[in-house]
Design a protein around this motif. Structure first.
Motif, PDB file in Angstrom:
ATOM      1  N   THR A  90      -5.095  -2.993  -0.710  1.00  0.00           N
ATOM      2  CA  THR A  90      -4.076  -2.830  -1.739  1.00  0.00           C
ATOM      3  C   THR A  90      -4.009  -4.069  -2.639  1.00  0.00           C
ATOM      4  N   PHE A 141      -5.172   0.628  -3.666  1.00  0.00           N
ATOM      5  CA  PHE A 141      -3.916   1.373  -3.560  1.00  0.00           C
ATOM      6  C   PHE A 141      -2.810   0.608  -4.280  1.00  0.00           C
ATOM      7  N   THR A 142      -1.739   1.340  -4.590  1.00  0.00           N
ATOM      8  CA  THR A 142      -0.579   0.713  -5.219  1.00  0.00           C
ATOM      9  C   THR A 142       0.487   0.381  -4.187  1.00  0.00           C
ATOM     10  N   GLY A 143       0.382   1.019  -2.992  1.00  0.00           N
ATOM     11  CA  GLY A 143       1.418   0.837  -1.995  1.00  0.00           C
ATOM     12  C   GLY A 143       2.530   1.855  -2.136  1.00  0.00           C
ATOM     13  N   VAL A 144       2.444   2.695  -3.167  1.00  0.00           N
ATOM     14  CA  VAL A 144       3.462   3.717  -3.386  1.00  0.00           C
ATOM     15  C   VAL A 144       2.868   5.071  -2.992  1.00  0.00           C
TER      16      VAL A 144
END
Lengths: 382, 438
Positions: free
Chosen positions: A371, A377-380
């Motif tokens: 991330t 990834f955005t983490g969302v």
């Protein structure tokens, strides 16, 4: 030592049909390929079929059912090759050749049964096969596999001239390695994927395109097995020319990167048409993409060809993206397994008495790397 | 003589093995994390002749304070080490900067070190006070269980991982290893992924899944359970019940799709819409995972309306899967053990294919009885299952044939097998006789 079947004359249709239903995965694909190969080279009406030495109905019976022909007579087994009988137009020897059946004698006996111009269609394991035993001298009694060139030369000694030698069975890949493609999956996940062949029309179509439009026209060293077609006639010049072409082909196909014009010269269908056909299948089916990737990635990885040579955009970017994900996973594993325990000075910080805790951080190190580190990834999560 | 104890990080669905073990070994103390074992399960363990004790209770306040100071000291040392040349030298060829890597390690250490050091101290204390014979876990990847495995190895205490699911994918990143001394899997299918990546399989044992033992009996009570779950949720037991089990992204592989929960949910709702529009009367249930965000309770029902699904025919739930697996007509999930639970009771199962699942799989073979479908064919597949009795019978037959391979405990005796496995790790003389099913 005669029939392996209790019925004589035409094969019992219900038995053969139920056996077809039982064929799963790669076995079903093999059946389809063999039916098409035999149909292409079938001659005459008097047929001697040689089948596996098995109490079950073997390959020949299923092939005749696939051809919608009646089995002309009860198949003999590989061990029965020495038996004399009426002359035939075609000898069909398919299935697993047992180790104890000497090929040289079989070729001699089959040639003796054939009329002039008659044909022998025989399926054999290639020396690439993992069960191949290296032949010592002229004694091939212990060898169940053979090199294509050796077979052609051996057959020529018995008055059999090669017409075609068709590599097939890429997806049967017992050996897991092809000189052209590199390593092939022999794993459970690949068997699961192939198990859908009888039911998945698109997957089967892709497999048949790869086998029939590409593999069948390349060197027999690509696959673990091949089908050889011989004609009963003596033609030393034709045999020599064929062997010369085979050697030249093998030399060309092992170069990296592969010359597209060389490849095109071997194929019947134009490469752009093949590319378009394959791309359409890949767009339509996840399984097709998985199969194609499994088979082609080794070739691309060693620089044999590029994705753009094989598929239309944006599929080339798509597969490169998948490869990139694999690279990121490798980095993630390297990082997570080493960060807390292998960098000098770090491991003692995470040591509790004699318990190394650095590896315990592995799980928690992966997502931040993907991330924050690589921006994957955005983490969302939705 | 020290009292007998085992350490358990088993999750609630598998904690049934604890009272079963304790009953055969009365007086056993079960050590676990505070709150992991419910009061109801604690009572069962007590009734069986044992007791439950939290790790945290083994450390007094001075010990906790000392640990806090130790964490601070270690973090200071770590920050210093991360600025040393050795750190940069080590990662020179890595495609990320040493500084970004240092930030990640520092962040993770700060989050995990306190818990790990407390757990280690608690285990040391437990080892002094008890005759600690076994450590049982449901996974050996996250930091606490992983640390317990390392601790157990250093102290000679056997660690046993009871898999929390069948590994349907090719094991990737954190999954691509086996840490515990012994790992219990459910069936032959659970070995395939590890074999595919070339792991040493000698630590694997097949026991079946104790958490699924109830299915052996529940599958004979389908009608009763169906009526109960329908009544509870205002559904009709006389109309088809189609259950969609959601998924989420762990982000532990670059193949992951962060949006997979929403993406696949919309695939299902589109199929449901198509079926409803075609005149099929069916009831659609979206079953989320326990612990799903509270906001989903109103967001997802709002989606039902967006897709034109009548309020009477669509439900959002987030509880236990078992009643839905038994009581529904078809279960849809994404490369999930939910399909295997359906397999245990003969409920038709559909695996909704997607990018992630295909690149890490495929998960099911054609003879597994699980029907694979892409989004484009999901509606048609559901229509076929709901409308074709012969198809359903054929799939049920395949599911039944495939079940033992996926979970040998389809016979309802996985708990006994697992207990027997644990007892092989105890010293001779402390193993009462146990008769196992054939």
């Amino acid at each position: 030592m005669h029939a392996t079947h209790s019925t004589t004359g035409p094969a019992a249709p219900h038995a053969a049909a139920s056996q077809l239903e039982a064929l799963q995965g790669a076995a079903y694909l093999r059946h389809r390929l063999l039916v098409d190969l035999v149909r292409e080279h079938f001659v005459g009406s008097r047929v001697l079929s040689v089948d596996e030495d098995s109490p079950r109905a073997g390959t020949s019976t299923r092939i005749f059912h696939g051809l919608k022909r009646s089995l002309p007579e009860t198949p003999i087994t590989w061990h029965d090759a020495g038996q004399r009988g009426e002359s035939v137009d075609l000898v069909l020897a398919l299935g697993s050749r047992p180790q104890s059946a000497p090929l040289s004698r079989q070729l001699s006996d089959w040639a003796a049964r054939l009329v002039d111009g008659g044909r022998l269609i025989v399926e054999l394991l290639s020396v690439e096969h993992p069960r191949a035993c290296p032949a010592t001298g002229s004694d091939d009694a212990g060898a169940i596999a053979i090199a294509a060139a050796d077979l052609v030369q051996e057959a020529a000694q018995h008055g059999l001239c090669v017409l075609a030698l068709v590599p097939y069975g890429l997806f049967l890949c017992d050996g897991g390695h092809s000189r052209f493609l590199g390593d092939l999956p022999t794993t459970a996940y690949f068997r699961r994927l192939l198990s859908w062949l009888p039911q998945d029309r698109l997957l089967l179509e892709l497999a048949l395109v790869i086998e029939k439009d590409v593999v069948a026209h390349l060197s027999p060293r690509i696959t673990d097995r091949f089908v050889a077609v011989f004609e009963r006639r003596s033609d030393t010049a034709a045999v020599s020319a064929w062997l010369h072409r085979l050697q030249a082909l093998e030399d060309r196909l092992c170069r990296s990167p592969l010359d597209r014009s060389e490849l095109q010269s071997q194929l019947v269908r134009p490469l752009p048409a093949l590319r378009q056909h394959v791309s359409a299948l890949l767009h339509a089916s996840l399984r097709c993409r998985r199969l194609f990737d499994a088979v082609v990635t080794p070739l691309v990885a060693r620089g044999g060809m590029a994705w753009r040579d094989l598929v239309e955009p944006p599929l080339d970017s798509y597969f490169m993206g998948v490869a990139r994900h694999r690279d990121l996973d490798r980095y993630a594993m390297q990082w997570s397994r080493q960060a807390g325990c292998q960098v000098p000075g770090v491991a003692p910080i995470f040591q509790h008495a004699d318990v190394p805790l650095g590896r315990a951080l592995e799980y928690s190190l992966v997502e931040p790397l993907l991330t924050q580190g690589f921006g994957r990834f955005t983490g969302v999560r939705s | 003589m020290k009292p007998l104890a085992i350490a358990s990080l088993l999750w609630p669905p598998n904690q049934r093995v604890l009272p079963a073990f304790v009953k055969r070994h009365p007086g056993t103390t079960v050590l676990s994390l505070d709150g992991l074992i419910s009061q109801a399960m604690t009572a069962r363990i007590t009734d069986a002749g044992g007791q439950v004790l939290a790790f945290e209770a083994l450390l007094d306040e001075p010990a906790r304070l000392a640990l806090g100071r130790a964490v601070e000291a270690r973090m200071r040392t770590l920050e210093a080490v991360l600025t040393q040349p050795a750190w940069g030298d080590y990662w020179r060829e890595f495609p990320l900067s040493e500084r970004s890597l240092a930030a990640i390690l520092s962040q993770v250490a700060a989050a995990q070190l306190p818990t790990l050091l407390r757990l280690m101290a608690a285990m040391d204390e437990a080892h002094q006070r008890f005759n600690l014979r076994l450590i049982v876990l449901n996974e050996d990847m996250t930091p606490p269980p992983r640390a317990l495995v390392a601790w157990g190895r250093s102290r000679g205490v056997p660690t046993v991982q009871l898999s929390h699911g069948v590994e349907l994918f090719q094991p990737y990143t954190v999954h691509a290893d086996l840490q515990a001394d012994i790992t219990a899997v459910f069936g032959e299918r659970g070995i395939e992924g590890y074999a595919d990546i070339g792991l040493d399989l000698s630590s694997l044992r097949i026991t079946g899944n104790p958490a699924w033992d109830d299915y052996a009996e529940l599958r004979h009570r389908r009608r009763e359970i169906r009526e109960a779950v329908a009544a509870e949720h205002g559904l009709s037991p006389n109309l088809p019940i189609v259950v969609f089990g959601t998924t989420w992204s762990a982000n532990l592989t670059a193949h992951s799709d962060e949006g997979i929960h929403g993406r696949t949910l919309h695939m299902f709702l589109s199929a449901a819409q198509a079926l409803a529009r075609s005149g099929l009367s069916a009831q659609f249930v979206v079953k989320d995972r326990p612990g799903a965000p509270a906001a989903a309770q109103h967001k997802i029902p709002a989606l039902f309306a967006d897709y034109g699904l009548p309020a009477a025919s669509a439900r959002y739930v987030a509880g236990e899967a078992m009643p839905w697996v038994v009581g529904s007509d078809v279960v849809i999930s994404m490369q999930s053990n939910l399909s295997l639970e359906a397999m245990m009771v003969g409920t038709p199962a559909v695996d909704l294919l997607n990018e992630v699942g295909m690149w890490l799989g495929p998960c099911f073979a054609a003879d597994s009885g699980v029907i694979e479908a892409e989004a484009s064919s999901l509606a048609e597949t559901l229509r076929a299952i709901l409308g074709d009795a012969q198809l359903r019978d054929r799939q049920r037959h395949r599911l039944a044939q495939a079940a033992p391979r996926h979970n040998i405990g389809v016979d309802g005796h996985a708990t006994e097998r697992f207990i027997a496995l644990l007892e092989t790790l105890l010293p001779a003389g402390s193993r009462p006789a146990l008769s196992l099913p054939a």
